[in-house]
Design a protein around this motif. Structure first.
Motif, short mmCIF file in Angstrom:
data_model
loop_
_atom_site.label_atom_id
_atom_site.label_comp_id
_atom_site.label_asym_id
_atom_site.label_seq_id
_atom_site.Cartn_x
_atom_site.Cartn_y
_atom_site.Cartn_z
N MET A 1 17.63 8.24 21.90
CA MET A 1 17.09 7.21 21.04
C MET A 1 15.74 7.72 20.51
O MET A 1 14.85 8.06 21.26
N ASN A 2 15.63 7.77 19.23
CA ASN A 2 14.38 8.24 18.65
C ASN A 2 13.39 7.08 18.47
O ASN A 2 13.70 5.92 18.71
N PHE A 3 12.20 7.43 18.03
CA PHE A 3 11.11 6.45 17.94
C PHE A 3 11.40 5.35 16.91
O PHE A 3 11.08 4.19 17.13
N THR A 7 11.46 1.32 17.72
CA THR A 7 10.60 0.33 17.07
C THR A 7 11.42 -0.74 16.36
O THR A 7 11.03 -1.91 16.35
N GLU A 8 12.53 -0.35 15.78
CA GLU A 8 13.42 -1.34 15.16
C GLU A 8 13.99 -2.28 16.21
O GLU A 8 14.12 -3.49 15.97
N TYR A 9 14.32 -1.74 17.36
CA TYR A 9 14.85 -2.57 18.45
C TYR A 9 13.79 -3.56 18.94
O TYR A 9 14.09 -4.73 19.17
N LEU A 10 12.55 -3.09 19.10
CA LEU A 10 11.47 -4.00 19.50
C LEU A 10 11.22 -5.07 18.44
O LEU A 10 10.98 -6.24 18.78
N ALA A 11 11.28 -4.69 17.16
CA ALA A 11 11.12 -5.67 16.10
C ALA A 11 12.24 -6.69 16.13
O ALA A 11 12.01 -7.89 15.92
#
Length: 80
Positions: A1-3, A7-11
């Motif tokens: 899993m890249n950065f 970040t999309e997952y956290l959003a």
């Protein structure tokens, strides 16, 4: 899993939090007050669980060992 995916997952998780709690309709200052209160309550629950639950578990174990006929620890140390 890249950065970027992370970040999309956290959003996405934050968006789900907004939808589930219904705070997406609040103004920004109301959101900050709600989040502050929620964070404080969660922190207090975690703290009290960390401090008081082990004490109650120990007392419950002592109580139930007394009911089932187990000897108290002080009696066993005197017998040895």
């Amino acid at each position: 899993m890249n950065f970027k995916n992370f970040t999309e997952y956290l959003a996405w998780l934050y968006y789900q939090y907004l939808l589930i709690t219904g705070i997406y309709v609040l103004e920004p200052w109301e959101k900050s007050i709600f989040n502050s209160i929620l964070f404080s309550v969660i922190a207090m629950v975690i703290y009290t669980s960390y401090v008081f639950v082990p004490i109650h578990v120990r007392l419950a174990l002592q109580f139930f060992s007394g009911i089932t006929g187990g000897q108290p620890e002080s009696t066993m140390t005197l017998m040895n």
